[in-house]
Write a protein that holds these residues in place. Structure first.
Motif, PDB file in Angstrom:
ATOM      1  N   LEU A  67     -15.094  -6.306  -6.068  1.00  0.00           N
ATOM      2  CA  LEU A  67     -14.420  -6.602  -7.339  1.00  0.00           C
ATOM      3  C   LEU A  67     -12.950  -6.963  -7.159  1.00  0.00           C
ATOM      4  CD1 LEU A  67     -15.973  -3.839  -9.639  1.00  0.00           C
ATOM      5  CD2 LEU A  67     -16.595  -6.261  -9.497  1.00  0.00           C
ATOM      6  N   GLY A  68     -12.417  -6.754  -5.950  1.00  0.00           N
ATOM      7  CA  GLY A  68     -11.011  -7.062  -5.697  1.00  0.00           C
ATOM      8  C   GLY A  68     -10.067  -6.133  -6.448  1.00  0.00           C
ATOM      9  N   ILE A  69     -10.449  -4.867  -6.556  1.00  0.00           N
ATOM     10  CA  ILE A  69      -9.612  -3.887  -7.255  1.00  0.00           C
ATOM     11  C   ILE A  69      -9.344  -2.702  -6.329  1.00  0.00           C
ATOM     12  CG2 ILE A  69     -10.356  -4.555  -9.575  1.00  0.00           C
ATOM     13  CD1 ILE A  69     -12.349  -2.263  -9.582  1.00  0.00           C
ATOM     14  N   SER A  70      -8.383  -1.884  -6.700  1.00  0.00           N
ATOM     15  CA  SER A  70      -7.972  -0.765  -5.862  1.00  0.00           C
ATOM     16  C   SER A  70      -8.877   0.451  -6.060  1.00  0.00           C
ATOM     17  CB  SER A  70      -6.536  -0.371  -6.202  1.00  0.00           C
ATOM     18  OG  SER A  70      -6.487   0.188  -7.505  1.00  0.00           O
ATOM     19  N   TYR A  71      -8.753   1.385  -5.124  1.00  0.00           N
ATOM     20  CA  TYR A  71      -9.506   2.638  -5.196  1.00  0.00           C
ATOM     21  C   TYR A  71      -9.263   3.375  -6.512  1.00  0.00           C
ATOM     22  CZ  TYR A  71     -11.310   7.218  -3.859  1.00  0.00           C
ATOM     23  OH  TYR A  71     -11.998   8.398  -3.835  1.00  0.00           O
ATOM     24  N   PRO A  72      -7.985   3.572  -6.922  1.00  0.00           N
ATOM     25  CA  PRO A  72      -7.766   4.268  -8.200  1.00  0.00           C
ATOM     26  C   PRO A  72      -8.378   3.526  -9.393  1.00  0.00           C
ATOM     27  CG  PRO A  72      -5.727   4.216  -6.938  1.00  0.00           C
ATOM     28  CD  PRO A  72      -6.715   3.322  -6.226  1.00  0.00           C
ATOM     29  N   THR A  73      -8.398   2.200  -9.336  1.00  0.00           N
ATOM     30  CA  THR A  73      -8.987   1.423 -10.427  1.00  0.00           C
ATOM     31  C   THR A  73     -10.503   1.613 -10.464  1.00  0.00           C
ATOM     32  OG1 THR A  73      -7.203  -0.187 -10.277  1.00  0.00           O
ATOM     33  CG2 THR A  73      -9.183  -0.883 -11.454  1.00  0.00           C
ATOM     34  N   GLN A 105       1.445   4.227  -7.757  1.00  0.00           N
ATOM     35  CA  GLN A 105       2.872   3.890  -7.753  1.00  0.00           C
ATOM     36  C   GLN A 105       3.171   2.845  -6.689  1.00  0.00           C
ATOM     37  OE1 GLN A 105       5.134   7.490  -7.316  1.00  0.00           O
ATOM     38  NE2 GLN A 105       4.469   8.321  -9.280  1.00  0.00           N
ATOM     39  N   PHE A 106       2.526   2.967  -5.533  1.00  0.00           N
ATOM     40  CA  PHE A 106       2.704   1.970  -4.470  1.00  0.00           C
ATOM     41  C   PHE A 106       2.178   0.605  -4.927  1.00  0.00           C
ATOM     42  CE2 PHE A 106       0.708  -0.240  -0.823  1.00  0.00           C
ATOM     43  CZ  PHE A 106       1.872  -0.590  -0.140  1.00  0.00           C
ATOM     44  N   GLU A 107       0.973   0.597  -5.522  1.00  0.00           N
ATOM     45  CA  GLU A 107       0.390  -0.661  -6.002  1.00  0.00           C
ATOM     46  C   GLU A 107       1.249  -1.320  -7.066  1.00  0.00           C
ATOM     47  OE1 GLU A 107      -3.467   0.551  -7.291  1.00  0.00           O
ATOM     48  OE2 GLU A 107      -4.359   0.207  -5.319  1.00  0.00           O
ATOM     49  N   ASP A 108       1.909  -0.500  -7.891  1.00  0.00           N
ATOM     50  CA  ASP A 108       2.760  -1.035  -8.954  1.00  0.00           C
ATOM     51  C   ASP A 108       4.140  -1.447  -8.441  1.00  0.00           C
ATOM     52  OD1 ASP A 108       0.698  -0.585 -10.721  1.00  0.00           O
ATOM     53  OD2 ASP A 108       1.543   1.279 -11.527  1.00  0.00           O
ATOM     54  N   GLY A 109       4.423  -1.184  -7.153  1.00  0.00           N
ATOM     55  CA  GLY A 109       5.703  -1.569  -6.577  1.00  0.00           C
ATOM     56  C   GLY A 109       6.804  -0.542  -6.775  1.00  0.00           C
ATOM     57  N   ALA A 110       6.460   0.630  -7.310  1.00  0.00           N
ATOM     58  CA  ALA A 110       7.469   1.667  -7.550  1.00  0.00           C
ATOM     59  C   ALA A 110       7.829   2.413  -6.271  1.00  0.00           C
ATOM     60  CB  ALA A 110       6.978   2.650  -8.614  1.00  0.00           C
ATOM     61  N   LEU A 111       6.941   2.382  -5.272  1.00  0.00           N
ATOM     62  CA  LEU A 111       7.202   3.049  -3.997  1.00  0.00           C
ATOM     63  C   LEU A 111       7.024   2.055  -2.852  1.00  0.00           C
ATOM     64  CD1 LEU A 111       5.177   6.401  -4.357  1.00  0.00           C
ATOM     65  CD2 LEU A 111       7.649   6.120  -4.536  1.00  0.00           C
ATOM     66  N   PHE A 113       6.099   1.255   1.226  1.00  0.00           N
ATOM     67  CA  PHE A 113       5.026   1.725   2.087  1.00  0.00           C
ATOM     68  C   PHE A 113       5.417   3.045   2.753  1.00  0.00           C
ATOM     69  CE2 PHE A 113       2.826   1.791   6.233  1.00  0.00           C
ATOM     70  CZ  PHE A 113       1.516   1.793   5.787  1.00  0.00           C
ATOM     71  N   GLU A 114       6.644   3.102   3.253  1.00  0.00           N
ATOM     72  CA  GLU A 114       7.123   4.310   3.931  1.00  0.00           C
ATOM     73  C   GLU A 114       7.191   5.497   2.967  1.00  0.00           C
ATOM     74  OE1 GLU A 114       8.684   1.302   4.139  1.00  0.00           O
ATOM     75  OE2 GLU A 114       7.963   0.822   6.171  1.00  0.00           O
ATOM     76  N   GLU A 115       7.683   5.265   1.753  1.00  0.00           N
ATOM     77  CA  GLU A 115       7.759   6.342   0.753  1.00  0.00           C
ATOM     78  C   GLU A 115       6.351   6.850   0.396  1.00  0.00           C
ATOM     79  OE1 GLU A 115      11.655   5.171  -1.938  1.00  0.00           O
ATOM     80  OE2 GLU A 115       9.842   3.970  -2.136  1.00  0.00           O
ATOM     81  N   THR A 116       5.412   5.928   0.310  1.00  0.00           N
ATOM     82  CA  THR A 116       4.046   6.298  -0.010  1.00  0.00           C
ATOM     83  C   THR A 116       3.452   7.165   1.095  1.00  0.00           C
ATOM     84  OG1 THR A 116       3.753   4.232  -1.242  1.00  0.00           O
ATOM     85  CG2 THR A 116       1.741   5.381  -0.579  1.00  0.00           C
ATOM     86  N   LEU A 117       3.613   6.729   2.350  1.00  0.00           N
ATOM     87  CA  LEU A 117       3.102   7.536   3.471  1.00  0.00           C
ATOM     88  C   LEU A 117       3.731   8.912   3.490  1.00  0.00           C
ATOM     89  CD1 LEU A 117       2.883   5.046   6.493  1.00  0.00           C
ATOM     90  CD2 LEU A 117       1.020   6.103   5.219  1.00  0.00           C
ATOM     91  N   ASP A 118       5.026   8.980   3.255  1.00  0.00           N
ATOM     92  CA  ASP A 118       5.733  10.266   3.261  1.00  0.00           C
ATOM     93  C   ASP A 118       5.172  11.206   2.180  1.00  0.00           C
ATOM     94  OD1 ASP A 118       7.807  11.993   4.269  1.00  0.00           O
ATOM     95  OD2 ASP A 118       8.886  11.582   2.390  1.00  0.00           O
ATOM     96  N   LYS A 119       4.985  10.687   0.964  1.00  0.00           N
ATOM     97  CA  LYS A 119       4.462  11.512  -0.122  1.00  0.00           C
ATOM     98  C   LYS A 119       3.025  11.959   0.166  1.00  0.00           C
ATOM     99  CE  LYS A 119       5.464  11.019  -4.487  1.00  0.00           C
ATOM    100  NZ  LYS A 119       5.648  10.552  -5.858  1.00  0.00           N
ATOM    101  N   LEU A 120       2.203  11.074   0.736  1.00  0.00           N
ATOM    102  CA  LEU A 120       0.832  11.432   1.031  1.00  0.00           C
ATOM    103  C   LEU A 120       0.750  12.482   2.148  1.00  0.00           C
ATOM    104  CD1 LEU A 120      -0.943   7.943   0.873  1.00  0.00           C
ATOM    105  CD2 LEU A 120      -1.129   9.809  -0.777  1.00  0.00           C
ATOM    106  N   ARG A 121       1.643  12.392   3.137  1.00  0.00           N
ATOM    107  CA  ARG A 121       1.650  13.378   4.217  1.00  0.00           C
ATOM    108  C   ARG A 121       2.094  14.750   3.729  1.00  0.00           C
ATOM    109  NH1 ARG A 121       4.294   9.140   8.163  1.00  0.00           N
ATOM    110  NH2 ARG A 121       2.407   8.266   9.051  1.00  0.00           N
ATOM    111  N   LYS A 122       3.026  14.776   2.772  1.00  0.00           N
ATOM    112  CA  LYS A 122       3.528  16.053   2.251  1.00  0.00           C
ATOM    113  C   LYS A 122       2.519  16.723   1.319  1.00  0.00           C
ATOM    114  CE  LYS A 122       8.406  14.978   2.639  1.00  0.00           C
ATOM    115  NZ  LYS A 122       9.631  14.622   1.917  1.00  0.00           N
ATOM    116  N   GLY A 123       1.587  15.930   0.835  1.00  0.00           N
ATOM    117  CA  GLY A 123       0.546  16.487  -0.033  1.00  0.00           C
ATOM    118  C   GLY A 123       0.984  16.566  -1.424  1.00  0.00           C
TER     119      GLY A 123
END
Length: 123
Positions: A67-73, A105-111, A113-123
Motif C-alpha cells: 500500500l506504500g504506507i508506514s507501519y503506524p498507518t 514524528q520522524f515520518e512527519d519531519g519533526a525528528l 534520523f539520529e533523534e529518532t534512533l536516540d528516542k527509540l533506544r532510550k525506550g
C-alpha cells in the motif's frame, strides 16, 4: 458488471436487508431474510485494506510495501477496521505507543534520523 450491494436505503437511510438470492446459471431464486457479514458492510477503502491485509497473511511489513504506507498507518487502519466491526482494538503497552509516536514524528519531519534512533533506544 457486478455492483456493490447497498446496505443503506437511498430514500430514508435505513438498513437494507437481503431478501432474495438467485442463481445466474439456472435462475433458481430463494426468498427469505438473510444475514450479511459486517465485513461486507465496511466502506470501500476499509474493505480494500482488509483484502490486502488478508492477501499478505497479516504481515504488516508486506501490507506497508503493497500500500506504500508506514507501519503506524497500517496499525491505525487496522484499528479503524476493528472499530468499524464493533470491536475494541487491543490496548498497546505504553512503550509500544511511545515508539509508534516517535516513528510518526520522524515520518512527519519533526525528528531527525539520529533523534529518532536516540528516542527509540532510550525506550
Amino acid at each position: 458488471m457486478i455492483r456493490r450491494m447497498p446496505f443503506r436505503c437511498p430514500a430514508c437511510d435505513s438498513a437494507m436487508q437481503v431478501t432474495e438470492l438467485s442463481c445466474p446459471s439456472c435462475e433458481t431464486k430463494v426468498q427469505g431474510t438473510f444475514a450479511v457479514s459486517p465485513v461486507l458492510q465496511l466502506p470501500p477503502e476499509q474493505l480494500t485494506f482488509v483484502e490486502v491485509f488478508l492477501r499478505c497473511r497479516g504481515n504488516i511489513r508486506e501490507v506497508e510495501r503493497e500500500l506504500g504506507i508506514s507501519y503506524p498507518t497500517v496499525r491505525a487502519r487496522l484499528d479503524e477496521v476493528i472499530e468499524s466491526l464493533g470491536y475494541q482494538p487491543p490496548l498497546e503497552p505504553e512503550n509500544t505507543l511511545n515508539q509508534l509516536d516517535t516513528i510518526k514524528q520522524f515520518e512527519d519531519g519533526a525528528l531527525s534520523f539520529e533523534e529518532t534512533l536516540d528516542k527509540l533506544r532510550k525506550g
